[in-house]
Design a protein around this motif. Sequence first.
Motif, mmCIF file in Angstrom:
data_model
loop_
_atom_site.group_PDB
_atom_site.id
_atom_site.type_symbol
_atom_site.label_atom_id
_atom_site.label_comp_id
_atom_site.label_asym_id
_atom_site.label_seq_id
_atom_site.Cartn_x
_atom_site.Cartn_y
_atom_site.Cartn_z
ATOM 1 N N ILE A 9 -39.549 -19.674 53.777
ATOM 2 C CA ILE A 9 -38.322 -20.196 53.473
ATOM 3 C C ILE A 9 -36.585 -19.318 54.074
ATOM 4 C CG2 ILE A 9 -36.475 -20.966 51.976
ATOM 5 C CD1 ILE A 9 -38.790 -21.761 50.764
ATOM 6 N N ALA A 10 -36.704 -17.755 53.840
ATOM 7 C CA ALA A 10 -36.517 -17.147 54.460
ATOM 8 C C ALA A 10 -35.891 -17.150 55.687
ATOM 9 C CB ALA A 10 -37.215 -15.595 53.626
ATOM 10 N N THR A 12 -36.147 -19.267 57.718
ATOM 11 C CA THR A 12 -35.455 -20.383 57.935
ATOM 12 C C THR A 12 -33.416 -20.302 57.417
ATOM 13 O OG1 THR A 12 -37.383 -21.825 57.315
ATOM 14 C CG2 THR A 12 -34.953 -22.354 57.590
ATOM 15 N N ALA A 13 -34.023 -19.653 56.799
ATOM 16 C CA ALA A 13 -32.509 -19.179 56.396
ATOM 17 C C ALA A 13 -31.664 -17.705 56.812
ATOM 18 C CB ALA A 13 -32.514 -18.905 54.255
ATOM 19 N N ILE A 15 -32.903 -14.308 56.245
ATOM 20 C CA ILE A 15 -32.431 -13.758 55.049
ATOM 21 C C ILE A 15 -33.785 -12.591 55.012
ATOM 22 C CG2 ILE A 15 -32.629 -13.050 52.547
ATOM 23 C CD1 ILE A 15 -29.910 -14.958 52.886
ATOM 24 N N PHE A 25 -39.041 -12.573 43.552
ATOM 25 C CA PHE A 25 -38.643 -13.622 43.237
ATOM 26 C C PHE A 25 -39.366 -14.860 43.228
ATOM 27 C CE2 PHE A 25 -34.607 -12.605 46.780
ATOM 28 C CZ PHE A 25 -33.835 -12.515 45.781
ATOM 29 N N ILE A 29 -38.470 -18.274 41.465
ATOM 30 C CA ILE A 29 -38.014 -19.433 42.054
ATOM 31 C C ILE A 29 -39.287 -20.334 41.510
ATOM 32 C CG2 ILE A 29 -38.687 -20.258 44.046
ATOM 33 C CD1 ILE A 29 -37.234 -17.963 45.297
ATOM 34 N N ILE A 36 -36.113 -27.320 37.075
ATOM 35 C CA ILE A 36 -35.711 -28.108 37.864
ATOM 36 C C ILE A 36 -36.128 -29.618 37.481
ATOM 37 C CG2 ILE A 36 -35.406 -29.471 40.358
ATOM 38 C CD1 ILE A 36 -34.121 -26.184 40.334
ATOM 39 N N VAL B 311 -29.197 -26.903 41.464
ATOM 40 C CA VAL B 311 -29.668 -28.122 43.155
ATOM 41 C C VAL B 311 -28.395 -28.135 43.804
ATOM 42 C CG1 VAL B 311 -31.013 -29.865 44.478
ATOM 43 C CG2 VAL B 311 -31.412 -29.565 42.066
ATOM 44 N N ARG B 355 -31.099 -16.136 46.187
ATOM 45 C CA ARG B 355 -31.766 -16.715 45.437
ATOM 46 C C ARG B 355 -31.164 -18.071 45.900
ATOM 47 N NH1 ARG B 355 -33.137 -13.148 41.252
ATOM 48 N NH2 ARG B 355 -31.112 -13.232 40.604
ATOM 49 N N VAL B 357 -29.127 -18.763 48.694
ATOM 50 C CA VAL B 357 -29.335 -19.863 49.679
ATOM 51 C C VAL B 357 -31.312 -19.784 49.729
ATOM 52 C CG1 VAL B 357 -29.714 -18.685 52.315
ATOM 53 C CG2 VAL B 357 -27.330 -18.079 50.510
ATOM 54 N N LEU B 358 -31.730 -19.336 49.303
ATOM 55 C CA LEU B 358 -33.348 -19.551 49.655
ATOM 56 C C LEU B 358 -33.248 -20.496 48.775
ATOM 57 C CD1 LEU B 358 -34.834 -16.555 48.757
ATOM 58 C CD2 LEU B 358 -34.826 -17.171 51.181
ATOM 59 N N MET B 359 -33.628 -21.045 47.942
ATOM 60 C CA MET B 359 -33.080 -22.697 46.899
ATOM 61 C C MET B 359 -32.265 -23.601 47.675
ATOM 62 S SD MET B 359 -35.218 -21.737 44.656
ATOM 63 C CE MET B 359 -35.447 -22.638 43.900
ATOM 64 N N THR B 361 -32.522 -23.715 50.367
ATOM 65 C CA THR B 361 -32.378 -23.643 51.791
ATOM 66 C C THR B 361 -34.221 -24.750 51.737
ATOM 67 O OG1 THR B 361 -31.695 -22.108 52.525
ATOM 68 C CG2 THR B 361 -33.828 -23.356 53.914
ATOM 69 N N TYR B 362 -33.794 -24.602 50.466
ATOM 70 C CA TYR B 362 -35.921 -25.456 50.433
ATOM 71 C C TYR B 362 -35.562 -26.655 49.428
ATOM 72 C CZ TYR B 362 -39.562 -26.316 47.147
ATOM 73 O OH TYR B 362 -40.585 -27.286 46.560
ATOM 74 N N PHE B 363 -34.387 -26.955 49.148
ATOM 75 C CA PHE B 363 -33.846 -28.007 48.868
ATOM 76 C C PHE B 363 -33.451 -28.822 50.029
ATOM 77 C CE2 PHE B 363 -32.612 -26.048 44.395
ATOM 78 C CZ PHE B 363 -33.572 -26.363 43.975
#
Lengths: 95, 490
Positions: A9-10, A12-13, A15, A25, A29, A36, B311, B355, B357-359, B361-363
């Motif tokens: 994911i990092a 992809t972003a 980061i 993390f 997370i 959620i 979210v 955190r 941005v990562l979350m 991106t995941y969602f």
Amino acid sequence: MTLKELEAIAFTARIGLTEEEKEVFPEQISQILSLIRVLDGVDTHAAAPTHYPIRQESFLREDAVEPSLPLEQVFANGPDVVDGYFRVPRIIEEE
Amino acid sequence: MVQLNEMTIHQLRDLLRAGEVSCREILEAVFAKIDAVESQIRSYITLCRDEAFAQAQRADEMLAAGEAPPLCGIPVAVKDNFSTAGVQTTCASRLLENYIPPFDAEAVARLKQAGAVLVGKTNLDEFGLGSSTENSQFCCTRNPWDLSRVPGGSSGGSAAAVAAGEAAAALGTDTGGSIRQPAAFCGVVGLKPTYGLVSRYGVVAAADSLDHVGPITRDVRDAALLLQVIAGWDPKDPTSVRKDVPDYEAALTGNIKGLVVGLPKEFMGDELDPEVKEAVFGAANLLESLGARVEEISLPHAEYAMATFYVIISAEISSNLARFDGVRYGYRAEAEDTVSMFIKTRQALGQEAKRRVLMGTYFLQAKNYEAYFLKALKVRTLIKGDFEKAFQRCDVLISPTTPTAAFGFGHRTQTPVTMYQSDIYTCTANLAGIPALTVPCGYTGEGLPVGVQFLGKPFDEPTVLRVGHAYEQHAGLPARQPQMEVEKNG
């Protein structure tokens, strides 16, 4: 979330993560994701998504010429500016 | 006697119009206070001393010429995520450390147009992400009421500046409570207006559908005065609403007889500190004594608000923060190739921003989009529907602003989920886009301020302000000023 998933994911972003972040993390997370999960139990079959809270009619502005910023101001904050371009590291490989 | 730097906008306005003080004298009082306490409070990232005195001089000239725009000579602080022409705008992030915008945010332009004097740019959690201002990458703002505690966040610098007498009023932004929570923690008034009422043009976006611009002030009348200046349609912000702006000060009649005030039982749960609960019940009782009818109501989906909020804010942030790539402005890390440059540049973000941005991106990944993002947008509809139903019966709602008074430094930074709980009573108003006002309603046994929140129908700021003002006029709170005890703690 595993470290491998986190790193994917990092990337992809785009980061970069420090060693400390790679350590803390995944657990943080996972805690957030379990918070959620409460949403899974909500019945939303009859609900449409709300993207913006207040509906605003779209409209077209008048097609009028207006002043814009001078180029030197636009480029003033650029980290590496050459001849009216933002220069970045080479993207295309040399032959 | 109340010092010039501790007065409200309307008190200063009256003195200026009567010719009893000059804009320069007011600004001198503000900077004298800044010089005395700022090394401890750290409300500001940037001070605009020279330009402010030049603006004050122009304001004095306007007054001498018989012109008196509504905020003429009033010293105002602005959160450092509003673009200010020629003044660095950092968002408390290393990524924007040397960024100087070539233009003013619309709200800032309107303040200047109204004669206000820009004192400086205030500290915040990086890009507005946080509830304590501890996520600033530059400095740590302290709560003027107790220097060992946080001022709240993310507009912690703005709230602390107003509470400490380092500005007459301030602008903040509120994405999940970032105006109201720090205002409550610092014992001042904070208003998040209806979504679309105030232009977001030139505010560095965190989450488009949740971000709001609003005032932080010493009393409710000042909130009305500041809102009057910044509210109204702006063609540069496509989410800004084309609607006439009412006279907010005229709404402060003091009369709330017959109004129905809803008390959501979901906002009075176990997580609520008993002292805060008592203060809010006290406020509700006072409204009843003024002729309002208080009824318990239910917002059945409120328990899902925090998850829904998280979210949506993360998804929108991951998209908005993509622009910080080191190409056109801000910090750039050197690297051999472009992708490595992006990654190394963005490594400079703080942990909370990363955190989120990562979350986000995941969602937003194709496999998760429906289960997380779309689901949250649907629950948002249900939360909004709860309010619509409540407002069929009620004119306004009353609730605590925060579950507790200000907490200590480092108490919540290690467990992000605990930090997010600071916003449980405030973030619903961002999801629904409705106006929400916090007003001081008492003190804890330790002498920390507590805030009560009033929520209203979309665009019904007049009623929200009217109730807040009536409450404030009759609350009879002891007129306390924060005792900063700078020497002792310094």
